[in-house]
Design a protein around this motif. Structure first.
Motif, PDB file in Angstrom:
ATOM      1  N   ASP A   1       0.831  -1.211   0.000  1.00 27.56           N
ATOM      2  CA  ASP A   1       0.000   0.000   0.000  1.00 27.56           C
ATOM      3  C   ASP A   1       0.860   1.253   0.000  1.00 27.56           C
ATOM      4  OD1 ASP A   1      -2.273  -1.469   0.042  1.00 27.56           O
ATOM      5  OD2 ASP A   1      -2.967  -0.830   2.036  1.00 27.56           O
TER       6      ASP A   1
ATOM      7  N   ASP B   1       0.236   3.974   1.552  1.00 30.24           N
ATOM      8  CA  ASP B   1       0.230   4.714   2.813  1.00 30.24           C
ATOM      9  C   ASP B   1       1.193   4.139   3.849  1.00 30.24           C
ATOM     10  OD1 ASP B   1      -1.058   2.371   3.412  1.00 30.24           O
ATOM     11  OD2 ASP B   1      -3.033   3.257   3.648  1.00 30.24           O
TER      12      ASP B   1
ATOM     13  N   GLN C   1       1.077   1.493   5.461  1.00 31.06           N
ATOM     14  CA  GLN C   1       0.490   0.761   6.583  1.00 31.06           C
ATOM     15  C   GLN C   1       1.081  -0.641   6.633  1.00 31.06           C
ATOM     16  OE1 GLN C   1      -3.867   1.654   5.966  1.00 31.06           O
ATOM     17  NE2 GLN C   1      -3.709   1.888   8.179  1.00 31.06           N
TER      18      GLN C   1
ATOM     19  N   ARG D   1      -1.581   5.163   9.000  1.00 32.86           N
ATOM     20  CA  ARG D   1      -1.327   5.785   7.703  1.00 32.86           C
ATOM     21  C   ARG D   1      -0.306   6.903   7.853  1.00 32.86           C
ATOM     22  NH1 ARG D   1      -3.698   7.091   3.179  1.00 32.86           N
ATOM     23  NH2 ARG D   1      -4.979   5.465   2.281  1.00 32.86           N
TER      24      ARG D   1
HETATM   25 MG    MG Z   1      -4.348   2.026   4.212  1.00 36.80          MG
END
Ligand code: MG
Ligand code: UDP
Length: 311
Positions: A91, A93, A95, A195
């Motif tokens: 991802d 972000d 995460q 995030r």
């Molecule tokens: Mg996420």
């Protein structure tokens, strides 16, 4: 070479920092890499950030969708642009903790063909989402026949696996398909982090739709539920039938209007629900049969490192 696939939807704030963190980590560990950013039709400056990155660095491929097609399509596009010997989906972000990529890569070097990222902690999310996720995974694990609890899209795949996935025309559920293909697998546990910036793209409605679509694309069990309901109704109707006959014989008929009403609306609802379930599958068949592409790439930038390799 390791290919890093990063789906990004309205992630202008995250693109550059994600690249910086992952790239420096890979450099420290002497892992040759390329980055495939798939901009899933973002409305913000995500694609601009990607092109800027690609001007500054030679190992960036950027694909820009003509509209938002969803993360599954973005992953699919990323997979078909892979040039490496293995690929990781992560991802934007962050995460998914990037340091785990190194762990996954080392396992791949030892001969594993798929390294699944398994969530140890689901991170901060709404109570309803975590309960929903639990139900969803237990249903889909049972249907698919393998334990997918806490699975995620964070995983490393060997080139062979990527090629197999690229040959599959269906709009599958990446997480489940990568279990379905088999191969020599292992797992790596990770904690879901916060995030780095921006916010989650998921709404409760979106998640629910996603869950239904994945369950239906993975299993025909809901159709069997229709059959099971039919059988249950048959048994009930036999019991009521006998009862009604006895009433008739002993001359007690005419009563029971309430029962008639309840049974009629009950059967009516079951028939409608069943038709709905069947209709949903027909709609899915129709979608697939139209053969529309899973995504449309409107513009792209190619990595200078692997020039002319975009298919
Ligand atoms: Mg996420
Ligand atoms: N994403 C995407 N298309 C979408 C929604 C999300 O490519 O339509 C990407 C998003 O940019 C991120 C990843 O999928 O890199 C996970 O999304 P998000 O963080 O919103 O989901 P969550 O982590 O909350 O499950």
């Amino acid at each position: 070479m390791l290919s890093i696939i990063i789906p990004a939807y309205n992630e202008a704030k995250c693109v550059k920092s994600a690249y910086k963190v992952i790239d420096s980590l890979l450099r420290e560990n002497n892992i040759d890499s390329e980055f495939i950013f798939v901009d899933d039709g973002s409305q913000d400056e995500t694609y601009k950030m990607i092109t800027e990155l690609s001007d500054e660095n030679e190992n960036i491929t950027g694909l820009h969708f003509s509209r938002n097609f969803g993360k599954e399509s973005a992953i699919s596009a990323g997979l078909s642009a892979v040039n490496g010997d293995c690929a990781v989906v992560i991802d934007c972000d962050l995460q998914h903790p990037p340091e785990k990529i190194i762990e996954m890569y080392r396992l791949w070097e030892q001969g594993y063909e798929i390294v699944e990222g398994i969530k140890k902690e689901r991170g901060k999310e709404k109570k309803m989402h975590s309960v929903g996720a639990k139900i969803f995974y237990s249903v889909i694990s049972r249907m698919a026949g393998f334990d997918m609890a806490n699975s995620s899209d964070f995983k490393l795949m060997d080139r062979k696996v990527v090629d197999v996935l690229n040959k599959m025309p269906e709009r599958g559920f990446f997480r489940a398909i990568s279990y379905w293909v088999g191969y020599n697998k292992t797992t790596v546990e990770y904690d879901v982090k916060m995030r780095i910036d921006g916010e989650s793209k998921w709404t409760t409605k979106g998640l629910l739709k996603y869950a239904i679509s994945n369950i239906s694309s993975y299993s025909t069990a809901p159709m069997q539920i229709v059959t099971a309901l039919g059988c249950v109704m048959l048994i009930i109707s036999i019991i009521f039938g006998i009862w009604a006959l006895i009433d008739k014989i002993i001359g007690r008929a005419l009563e029971g209007m309430t029962t008639v009403i309840i049974i009629t609306i009950f059967i009516g609802s079951i028939v409608m629900i069943s038709l709905g379930i069947i209709g949903y599958y027909i709609a899915r068949i129709y979608e697939e049969i139209k053969g529309r592409p899973k995504y449309i790439i409107s513009t792209s930038v190619k990595s200078k490192k692997t020039a002319n390799s975009l298919k």
